[in-house]
Scaffold this motif. Structure first.
Motif, short mmCIF file in Angstrom:
data_model
loop_
_atom_site.label_atom_id
_atom_site.label_comp_id
_atom_site.label_asym_id
_atom_site.label_seq_id
_atom_site.Cartn_x
_atom_site.Cartn_y
_atom_site.Cartn_z
N SER A 83 -26.01 -68.59 -63.35
CA SER A 83 -25.02 -69.46 -63.99
C SER A 83 -23.69 -69.32 -63.25
O SER A 83 -23.22 -68.20 -63.02
N ILE A 84 -23.10 -70.44 -62.86
CA ILE A 84 -21.82 -70.44 -62.15
C ILE A 84 -20.76 -70.86 -63.15
O ILE A 84 -20.69 -72.01 -63.56
N ARG A 85 -19.94 -69.93 -63.55
CA ARG A 85 -18.89 -70.21 -64.54
C ARG A 85 -17.70 -70.89 -63.88
O ARG A 85 -17.57 -70.91 -62.67
N GLN A 86 -16.81 -71.42 -64.69
CA GLN A 86 -15.61 -72.10 -64.19
C GLN A 86 -14.83 -71.18 -63.25
O GLN A 86 -14.58 -70.02 -63.57
N GLY A 87 -14.50 -71.70 -62.08
CA GLY A 87 -13.73 -70.95 -61.08
C GLY A 87 -14.58 -70.07 -60.19
O GLY A 87 -14.09 -69.57 -59.18
N ALA A 88 -15.85 -69.89 -60.51
CA ALA A 88 -16.74 -69.05 -59.71
C ALA A 88 -17.39 -69.87 -58.59
O ALA A 88 -17.37 -71.10 -58.61
N THR A 89 -17.95 -69.16 -57.63
CA THR A 89 -18.62 -69.81 -56.51
C THR A 89 -20.04 -69.27 -56.33
O THR A 89 -20.38 -68.20 -56.83
N PHE A 90 -20.83 -70.06 -55.61
CA PHE A 90 -22.18 -69.66 -55.20
C PHE A 90 -22.29 -70.05 -53.74
O PHE A 90 -21.93 -71.17 -53.36
N GLU A 91 -22.76 -69.14 -52.90
CA GLU A 91 -22.89 -69.42 -51.47
C GLU A 91 -24.33 -69.22 -51.03
O GLU A 91 -25.03 -68.33 -51.52
N LEU A 92 -24.76 -70.06 -50.09
CA LEU A 92 -26.10 -69.95 -49.53
C LEU A 92 -26.07 -70.47 -48.09
O LEU A 92 -25.54 -71.55 -47.83
N ARG A 93 -26.63 -69.69 -47.19
CA ARG A 93 -26.71 -70.08 -45.77
C ARG A 93 -28.02 -70.82 -45.53
O ARG A 93 -29.08 -70.39 -46.00
N PHE A 94 -27.94 -71.91 -44.77
CA PHE A 94 -29.10 -72.73 -44.45
C PHE A 94 -29.41 -72.60 -42.96
O PHE A 94 -28.64 -73.07 -42.12
N ASP A 95 -30.52 -71.93 -42.65
CA ASP A 95 -30.90 -71.70 -41.26
C ASP A 95 -32.02 -72.62 -40.78
O ASP A 95 -32.20 -72.79 -39.58
N THR A 96 -32.76 -73.20 -41.70
CA THR A 96 -33.92 -74.01 -41.34
C THR A 96 -33.61 -75.49 -41.56
O THR A 96 -33.23 -75.90 -42.66
N PRO A 97 -33.76 -76.31 -40.49
CA PRO A 97 -33.53 -77.75 -40.65
C PRO A 97 -34.47 -78.34 -41.71
O PRO A 97 -35.59 -77.88 -41.91
N GLY A 98 -33.97 -79.35 -42.39
CA GLY A 98 -34.76 -80.03 -43.42
C GLY A 98 -33.85 -80.64 -44.46
O GLY A 98 -32.62 -80.58 -44.37
N THR A 99 -34.47 -81.24 -45.46
CA THR A 99 -33.73 -81.85 -46.57
C THR A 99 -33.96 -81.01 -47.81
O THR A 99 -35.10 -80.70 -48.16
N TYR A 100 -32.87 -80.65 -48.46
CA TYR A 100 -32.91 -79.79 -49.64
C TYR A 100 -32.28 -80.54 -50.81
O TYR A 100 -31.09 -80.82 -50.81
N ALA A 101 -33.10 -80.88 -51.79
CA ALA A 101 -32.61 -81.55 -53.00
C ALA A 101 -32.37 -80.49 -54.06
O ALA A 101 -33.15 -79.54 -54.19
N TYR A 102 -31.29 -80.63 -54.81
CA TYR A 102 -30.99 -79.65 -55.84
C TYR A 102 -30.42 -80.33 -57.08
O TYR A 102 -30.06 -81.49 -57.06
#
Length: 119
Positions: A83-102
């Motif tokens: 859960s990402i609360r107000q003012g918080a962040t989430f980070e993720l590195r993408f190393d593999t080419p492709g399409t990512y739906a979220y």
């Protein structure tokens, strides 16, 4: 009964201050120019931008500007945040080419796409 007038008056003032702060924050964000590559803001129950193209090796940072908590999840499990609360962040590195739906697990109508291209 007179004390109720003070409570109601104080509550109205607090609501006006909160609304003014929200408007100033939204105006400031709009005047700062385009978001840097790899930045996604969660605002108004939407991902902004909702579609982003990056090169492999880029880290995406989602920042929640909403008062409600949100998530970043995908059907196949490539993306999964707490859960990402107000003012918080989430980070993720993408190393593999492709399409990512979220989407947001709490609000499934919120959707986004990341297109990762080769370097």
């Amino acid at each position: 009964m007179r004390w109720w007038k003070h409570v109601v008056g104080a509550a109205a003032i607090v609501l006006l201050i909160v609304a003014a702060v929200a408007l100033v924050a939204r105006a400031d964000r709009g005047s700062s120019g385009p978001a840097p590559p790899g930045a996604v803001e969660i605002v108004g129950f939407a991902y902004e931008p909702d579609a982003i193209e990056i090169v492999a090796g880029t880290t995406i940072t989602w920042t929640n500007r909403d008062p409600a908590a949100h998530t970043v999840d995908s059907e196949v499990g490539e993306l999964s945040s707490d859960s990402i609360r107000q003012g918080a962040t989430f980070e993720l590195r993408f190393d593999t080419p492709g399409t990512y739906a979220y989407f947001c697990a709490f609000h499934p109508f919120m959707k986004g796409t990341i297109e990762v291209t080769g370097k």
